[in-house]
Design an enzyme around this catalytic site. Structure first.
Site, PDB file in Angstrom:
ATOM      1  CG  LEU A   9     -10.027  15.887   9.102  1.00 29.06           C
ATOM      2  CD1 LEU A   9      -8.776  16.851   9.956  1.00 29.06           C
ATOM      3  CD2 LEU A   9     -10.139  14.632   9.452  1.00 29.06           C
ATOM      4  CG  HIS A  39      -3.146  -5.022   6.781  1.00 31.73           C
ATOM      5  ND1 HIS A  39      -2.221  -4.079   7.795  1.00 31.73           N
ATOM      6  CD2 HIS A  39      -2.189  -5.862   5.842  1.00 31.73           C
ATOM      7  CE1 HIS A  39      -0.878  -4.007   6.827  1.00 31.73           C
ATOM      8  NE2 HIS A  39      -1.387  -5.468   6.415  1.00 31.73           N
ATOM      9  CG  ASP A  94       5.596   1.734   9.877  1.00 32.44           C
ATOM     10  OD1 ASP A  94       5.232   0.071   9.279  1.00 32.44           O
ATOM     11  OD2 ASP A  94       7.128   1.533   9.992  1.00 32.44           O
TER      12      ASP A  94
HETATM   13  C1  FPP Z   1       2.077  -0.453   7.448  1.00 37.05           C
HETATM   14  O1  FPP Z   1       2.224  -1.318   8.837  1.00 37.05           O
HETATM   15  C2  FPP Z   1       0.863  -0.514   7.200  1.00 37.05           C
HETATM   16  C3  FPP Z   1      -0.204  -0.991   5.972  1.00 37.05           C
HETATM   17  C4  FPP Z   1       1.370  -0.957   4.904  1.00 37.05           C
HETATM   18  C5  FPP Z   1      -1.559  -0.588   5.208  1.00 37.05           C
HETATM   19  C6  FPP Z   1      -1.903   0.499   6.389  1.00 37.05           C
HETATM   20  C7  FPP Z   1      -3.623   0.008   6.197  1.00 37.05           C
HETATM   21  C8  FPP Z   1      -4.210  -0.018   7.580  1.00 37.05           C
HETATM   22  C9  FPP Z   1      -4.455   0.959   8.084  1.00 37.05           C
HETATM   23  C10 FPP Z   1      -5.525  -0.596   6.776  1.00 37.05           C
HETATM   24  C11 FPP Z   1      -6.489   0.357   7.478  1.00 37.05           C
HETATM   25  C12 FPP Z   1      -6.897   1.229   6.881  1.00 37.05           C
HETATM   26  C13 FPP Z   1      -6.530   1.565   5.487  1.00 37.05           C
HETATM   27  C14 FPP Z   1      -6.759   2.919   4.484  1.00 37.05           C
HETATM   28  C15 FPP Z   1      -7.322  -0.057   5.029  1.00 37.05           C
HETATM   29  P1  FPP Z   1       3.718  -2.805   7.989  1.00 37.05           P
HETATM   30  O2  FPP Z   1       2.256  -3.600   7.063  1.00 37.05           O
HETATM   31  O3  FPP Z   1       4.026  -1.631   7.134  1.00 37.05           O
HETATM   32  O4  FPP Z   1       3.655  -3.537   9.632  1.00 37.05           O
HETATM   33  P2  FPP Z   1       4.791  -3.846   9.744  1.00 37.05           P
HETATM   34  O5  FPP Z   1       5.919  -2.588   9.751  1.00 37.05           O
HETATM   35  O6  FPP Z   1       5.150  -4.145  11.102  1.00 37.05           O
HETATM   36  O7  FPP Z   1       5.686  -4.752   8.681  1.00 37.05           O
END
Ligand code: FPP
Length: 255
Positions: free
Chosen positions: A141, A47, A30
């Site tokens: 893993l 992301h 997150d």
């Molecule tokens: C949460 O942060 C993150 C996500 C919903 C997406 C996770 C995606 C990645 C880590 C990208 C790379 C990896 C893959 C597997 C595609 P948020 O967007 O909710 O952040 P915020 O809480 O600051 O709004």
């Protein structure tokens, strides 16, 4: 997004040699959007940086001896985000798997997908299935990517599976144990030892509800794009200092 990720064992940085390393670590990655916005960048840039954090963390997990790592890439609730962000996350997940599968294979990682089929882009499913086929013999893993995943959805799907088996006569009603139920979950319901959530929020957000029954929770304020293998090792060190009782108790009179 390329970016140099040192393969497990290649860098100067060495994983601490410790006992009590958690077998199964789960991560809620997150803070991507906030990290990007705080730097005047669109959420999608967070992301993108998250991919580097993810690859480095997988390498660190291999190095320290974690056997299973489950990450929350896209939840069944994430469809409520803006169409542009949903489209980005779908396309980006597909591209990350396509781009990284061979690298993860060379590290001895087996890639598994945990999630629901309906609604998920076919191209994402295809890449996840191809990556699993490529890596299915690996044992270093187990890397589970939760894509279109929800804990309640997973439990509901397992219940429906069980009712079908009971109707078909292959399972007996009234004889459903925790073990029988767990085997109908993705990954057969292996317990999570350590759940890490980055980005400072302190909630579970419908992730691995069954598997986290006795997990230790670690809420790390670091935004996911800044998480690295050393951060994982620090979280694991903190985990090894926790006392896990699994419902038991002992007198420890001090006075
Ligand atoms: C949460 O942060 C993150 C996500 C919903 C997406 C996770 C995606 C990645 C880590 C990208 C790379 C990896 C893959 C597997 C595609 P948020 O967007 O909710 O952040 P915020 O809480 O600051 O709004």
């Amino acid at each position: 997004m390329t970016g140099l990720i040192l393969p497990p064992g290649a860098g100067e940085l060495k994983a601490p040699q410790i006992s009590g390393v958690p077998k199964h670590v789960a991560i809620i990655m997150d803070g991507n959007g906030r990290w990007a916005n705080e730097r005047g960048l669109p959420r999608t840039e967070g992301h993108r940086q998250g991919e580097i954090a993810l690859m480095d963390t997988i390498a660190g997990a291999v190095e320290i001896g974690v056997k299973e790592l489950t990450v929350y890439a896209f939840s069944t609730e994430n469809w409520k985000r803006s169409p542009a962000e949903v489209k980005f996350l779908m396309g980006y997940s597909r591209d990350v798997i396509r781009r990284r599968a061979a690298q993860l294979h060379s590290w001895g990682v087996r890639i598994n997908w945990w999630g629901r089929r309906p609604r998920l882009w076919k191209s994402v499913i295809t890449e996840l299935e191809k990556a699993h086929q490529l890596t299915r013999e690996n044992t270093r893993l187990d890397f589970n990517m939760a894509v279109n995943y929800g804990g309640r959805a997973e439990i509901t799907d397992a219940v429906n599976q069980i009712t079908r088996e009971v109707a078909a006569g292959s399972l007996q009603a009234g004889h459903i144990t925790e073990g029988v139920f767990g085997k109908r979950l993705y990954g057969k319901g292996t317990d999570v030892d350590l759940l890490i959530r980055t980005g400072g929020e302190q909630r579970i957000s419908n992730f691995l509800l069954w598997q986290c029954a006795y997990a230790e929770f670690m809420f790390n304020p670091v935004a996911w794009p800044e998480y690295r293998r050393e951060t994982l090792w620090d979280d694991i060190l903190a985990f090894t200092g926790r006392e896990r009782r699994f419902g038991t108790a002992q007198d420890k009179v001090t006075g």
